[in-house]
Write a protein that holds these residues in place. Sequence first.
Motif, PDB file in Angstrom:
ATOM      1  N   GLU A  29      41.113  31.685  34.674  1.00 51.41           N
ATOM      2  CA  GLU A  29      41.470  30.473  33.932  1.00 51.41           C
ATOM      3  C   GLU A  29      42.901  30.017  34.222  1.00 51.41           C
ATOM      4  O   GLU A  29      43.811  30.822  34.402  1.00 51.41           O
ATOM      5  CB  GLU A  29      41.316  30.699  32.423  1.00 51.41           C
ATOM      6  CG  GLU A  29      39.888  30.789  31.937  1.00 51.41           C
ATOM      7  CD  GLU A  29      39.273  32.167  32.103  1.00 51.41           C
ATOM      8  OE1 GLU A  29      38.080  32.329  31.804  1.00 51.41           O
ATOM      9  OE2 GLU A  29      40.002  33.090  32.543  1.00 51.41           O
ATOM     10  N   TYR A  30      43.079  28.712  34.210  1.00 51.10           N
ATOM     11  CA  TYR A  30      44.401  28.092  34.317  1.00 51.10           C
ATOM     12  C   TYR A  30      45.258  28.494  33.121  1.00 51.10           C
ATOM     13  O   TYR A  30      44.788  28.545  31.985  1.00 51.10           O
ATOM     14  CB  TYR A  30      44.226  26.571  34.323  1.00 51.10           C
ATOM     15  CG  TYR A  30      45.485  25.782  34.058  1.00 51.10           C
ATOM     16  CD1 TYR A  30      46.254  25.294  35.106  1.00 51.10           C
ATOM     17  CD2 TYR A  30      45.911  25.519  32.752  1.00 51.10           C
ATOM     18  CE1 TYR A  30      47.403  24.557  34.868  1.00 51.10           C
ATOM     19  CE2 TYR A  30      47.063  24.794  32.502  1.00 51.10           C
ATOM     20  CZ  TYR A  30      47.808  24.316  33.566  1.00 51.10           C
ATOM     21  OH  TYR A  30      48.942  23.593  33.327  1.00 51.10           O
ATOM     22  N   ARG A  35      41.190  37.393  35.253  1.00 54.71           N
ATOM     23  CA  ARG A  35      40.617  36.146  34.767  1.00 54.71           C
ATOM     24  C   ARG A  35      41.053  34.962  35.635  1.00 54.71           C
ATOM     25  O   ARG A  35      42.195  34.876  36.065  1.00 54.71           O
ATOM     26  CB  ARG A  35      41.025  35.878  33.320  1.00 54.71           C
ATOM     27  CG  ARG A  35      40.518  36.921  32.344  1.00 54.71           C
ATOM     28  CD  ARG A  35      39.014  37.072  32.411  1.00 54.71           C
ATOM     29  NE  ARG A  35      38.334  35.800  32.264  1.00 54.71           N
ATOM     30  CZ  ARG A  35      37.033  35.637  32.465  1.00 54.71           C
ATOM     31  NH1 ARG A  35      36.283  36.656  32.850  1.00 54.71           N
ATOM     32  NH2 ARG A  35      36.482  34.448  32.297  1.00 54.71           N
ATOM     33  N   TYR A  73      48.655  38.054  33.085  1.00 60.42           N
ATOM     34  CA  TYR A  73      47.292  37.945  32.568  1.00 60.42           C
ATOM     35  C   TYR A  73      46.565  39.262  32.803  1.00 60.42           C
ATOM     36  O   TYR A  73      47.190  40.262  33.198  1.00 60.42           O
ATOM     37  CB  TYR A  73      46.549  36.759  33.178  1.00 60.42           C
ATOM     38  CG  TYR A  73      46.357  36.750  34.675  1.00 60.42           C
ATOM     39  CD1 TYR A  73      45.099  36.954  35.240  1.00 60.42           C
ATOM     40  CD2 TYR A  73      47.416  36.478  35.549  1.00 60.42           C
ATOM     41  CE1 TYR A  73      44.904  36.903  36.614  1.00 60.42           C
ATOM     42  CE2 TYR A  73      47.229  36.425  36.917  1.00 60.42           C
ATOM     43  CZ  TYR A  73      45.971  36.644  37.449  1.00 60.42           C
ATOM     44  OH  TYR A  73      45.772  36.594  38.802  1.00 60.42           O
TER      45      TYR A  73
END
Length: 462
Positions: A229-230, A227, A223
């Motif tokens: 986020e899942y 970030r 990623y």
Amino acid sequence: MLRSGPDNSRRRTTDFGGTIGAGQDLSVAIDRPGAIRRLSLNLEAQNLPQALRSTVLSIEFDGKQTVWVPVGEFFGRGYLSEPHQTWYTEVTEDGLMSTFWVMPFQESCKITLTNLGDQDVVIRDGSALVGRWEWDERSMYFHGCWHQLTEVSSFKEGATAPGEGAFDVNYVTVEGEGVFVGDTLTVFNGAAAWWGEGDEKIFVDGEAFPSHFGTGTEDYYGYAWCRPEYFASPFHAQPSGAGNLVPGFTVNSRYRSLDAIPFTRSIKFDMELWHWHHTTVNFAPASFWYARPGASWNIEPDPGTAALTVPQERSDIVEVYKVEGAIEGEDLKVLERTGGTVERQGGAQFRWSNEEQVWWKFGAEGDRLVLEFPVEAAGRYEVMASLTKAVDYGIVAISVDDTAAGRFDRFNNGVANDEVSLGVHTLAAGQHKLTVELVGSNPQAVDSYMFGLDYLRLVPKP
């Protein structure tokens, strides 16, 4: 749709389960040649996060232990994460954890679960699916190890700035012939700042300069831009990124197939720990590889560390500054907001109580924010407010319930805070209103009309 796991035909399942008392273990032996194709179990405990860390999975192949990893890390979930699926691991909604690594052996295998904690844990639906395997000169044993840097400084000794504070953490160094196939990193971040600027450095067969030299920890784990986020994909996963930008827990995994790293003599895997803030972190890598018989590695089982209480709040690993009697601004309910946005803002460097404030930003002159604060016992109180001031903060008029409490210019060259009096008020037990109106800005200020409330404090008066 992602599909992983073995074809179950012509394979035999060995089931296991039961209650493991504190300090006890549960073992299952497989006394026939073959290869584990799937290993599954569900773990239950009153304190599940602790049990996922302090219950350790160890595996012996042909009499030699090659795996020693806490259950949570072995299945890629750490101890505080969401259900997810990759090519090699799966955690379902009901908590069933499975791994699909092929783990061959010549004659026998022994799987042991050891409870290093102080509570009972219950193993349900445990099973090892074993298929045939013809062992030959190319066959390798599966290996897994884990260790943790516990409450370690994010800067090396003597460093005072990001970058110069970075240092390398060795995931594992293996001597022998094998293939490196993956890793899981569990982090508990102690500050409201990104912890993962560091690069991986992988040295193969004794090379002087790493043939794998990365561009950032988040890049390595699939990623970008730190970030939170899942996400879950076949070979990369972040079942939780809650601690990426604020204090808290993160777990990242990378599994390798076409990009598995073969080595004939050795492999050394280092990850740079590069944090933007000088704080305290827990940094716990688990590494997975295959190796021919006779291989050795430098990470030893560490039951003392695996038994430690896992942090779930920042205050578990960092001493948090708090003002006695403070009603924290970041915890107050927003009753009304006519413009802008409101959020919790963290920053240990600003010396806020509980290291957070409620931050109202992007408002305009004339906008109003109404917060609700509690009073436990009726009485007469001087209401004190710790307000932030900075170059882009505005002038505000504040009221307690419907009584004007003052006008405050919060311009300052640099971020600071101070406690101001909102006057003496007779307050009933229950909920009350604090109204903040943006009424202007200092001529020297950047016209952003920011406002920050660290806390309220009620001082009894006769």
